[in-house]
Scaffold this active site. Structure first.
Site, PDB file in Angstrom:
ATOM      1  N   TYR A   1       1.062  -1.262  -0.070  1.00 47.76           N
ATOM      2  CA  TYR A   1       0.006   0.068   0.089  1.00 47.76           C
ATOM      3  C   TYR A   1       0.878   1.093  -0.180  1.00 47.76           C
ATOM      4  O   TYR A   1       0.373   2.420  -0.698  1.00 47.76           O
ATOM      5  CB  TYR A   1      -0.987  -0.121   1.370  1.00 47.76           C
ATOM      6  CG  TYR A   1      -1.967   0.951   1.139  1.00 47.76           C
ATOM      7  CD1 TYR A   1      -2.546   1.064   0.580  1.00 47.76           C
ATOM      8  CD2 TYR A   1      -1.631   2.625   2.425  1.00 47.76           C
ATOM      9  CE1 TYR A   1      -4.007   2.228   0.326  1.00 47.76           C
ATOM     10  CE2 TYR A   1      -2.841   3.056   2.200  1.00 47.76           C
ATOM     11  CZ  TYR A   1      -3.826   3.056   1.623  1.00 47.76           C
ATOM     12  OH  TYR A   1      -4.577   4.312   1.197  1.00 47.76           O
TER      13      TYR A   1
ATOM     14  N   LYS B   1       0.883   4.568  -2.752  1.00 52.73           N
ATOM     15  CA  LYS B   1       0.793   6.013  -2.519  1.00 52.73           C
ATOM     16  C   LYS B   1       2.584   6.903  -2.296  1.00 52.73           C
ATOM     17  O   LYS B   1       2.199   8.044  -2.790  1.00 52.73           O
ATOM     18  CB  LYS B   1       0.323   5.996  -1.223  1.00 52.73           C
ATOM     19  CG  LYS B   1      -0.725   5.312  -0.798  1.00 52.73           C
ATOM     20  CD  LYS B   1      -2.319   6.294  -1.936  1.00 52.73           C
ATOM     21  CE  LYS B   1      -3.090   5.462  -1.531  1.00 52.73           C
ATOM     22  NZ  LYS B   1      -4.502   6.067  -2.674  1.00 52.73           N
TER      23      LYS B   1
END
Length: 267
Positions: free
Chosen positions: A152, A156
């Protein structure tokens, strides 16, 4: 003044819905895009009648992007001023506990989807410039990597890099590129398990860690400010702001604190 238009992915719930409602309340036409048709209808019900359109869109499909943006422009009167690259999914837990399918799906939606969105948005934003904007949803996870957040965070950090790169690349075209970097936000995503190997939900782990959950309305206001402001990155929530401060001014202490974490988030 001519009515402005924003096109929002992930508009069926959470941050996308809150931002749609905020811009709709200000008189903007809102193009709502998602794979969840019932959710899109729910968002549209929060916007004044005649001021929205709905577009089923899988952000992994490059051709579908072109079709959805063209349909939105037709519905709104021919112009798109802001594209909000917001669609994303969570993935947490130890890297070795994440399946190949989960990794690929997260990379495809969170990163490739943003890239495809930027490519598709460019001609519309250039035509609406100056004053047009590409707004991306990054995350506090794009400030410093935490145990249990490798995939994740990678997506990002990538969104953050795309934002910085395109802000320079598109400057001469009159297009601003911005991103939001929220911490844990009160959205339905908190009620999901971080990965298929976990039985716990993200909300419980956030609460157990003593971290705050920021109201989604704060993200909506941050989105409005980002589109109309000069900051490339907009931090949202106490955790994001504290993490950014520590990463900049106390990197050694932050690394030690992160290394000393026990159970990884999502583990």
């Amino acid at each position: 003044m001519a009515q402005k238009t924003i096109f929002i992915t992930g508009g069926a719930s959470g941050i996308g819905r809150a931002v749609a409602e905020r811009f709709g309340r200000a008189g903007w036409f809102v193009g709502i895009a998602d794979i969840n048709e019932d959710g899109m209808a729910g968002t549209a019900a929060l916007i004044p009648a005649g001021f929205s359109s709905q577009h089923k869109l899988d952000v992994r499909d490059r051709a579908a992007w072109d079709a959805a943006l063209a349909d939105c422009a037709e519905a709104s009167g021919g112009k798109i001023d802001v594209v909000f690259n917001n669609a994303g999914i969570p993935l947490g837990g130890r890297l070795i506990d994440c399946s190949a399918e989960e990794v690929e799906r997260t990379l495809d939606i969170n990163l490739k989807g943003v890239i495809f969105g930027a490519q598709a948005a460019y001609p519309w934003l250039k035509a609406a410039a100056p004053g047009s904007c590409l707004l991306n949803t990054a995350s506090a996870a794009g400030i410093y990597g935490m145990p249990g957040g490798s995939i994740y965070s990678a997506t990002k950090f990538g969104v953050r890099s795309i934002t910085e790169s395109l802000d320079g690349e598109w400057k001469d075209d009159g297009i601003s590129v911005r991103d939001l970097m929220p911490s844990f936000i009160e959205t339905p995503l908190l009620d999901h398990a971080p990965n298929r190997a976990s039985n716990a939900d993200i909300r419980g782990q956030v609460s157990s860690a003593g971290l705050e959950i920021t109201p989604v309305s704060e993200v909506a206001e941050a989105a409005w400010a980002a589109v109309h402001g000069q900051k490339v990155h907009t931090l949202v929530g106490k955790t994001a702001k504290k993490l950014a401060f520590a990463a900049r001014w106390m990197p050694g202490a932050l690394r030690k604190q992160v290394s000393g974490l026990g159970r990884p988030m999502g583990g």
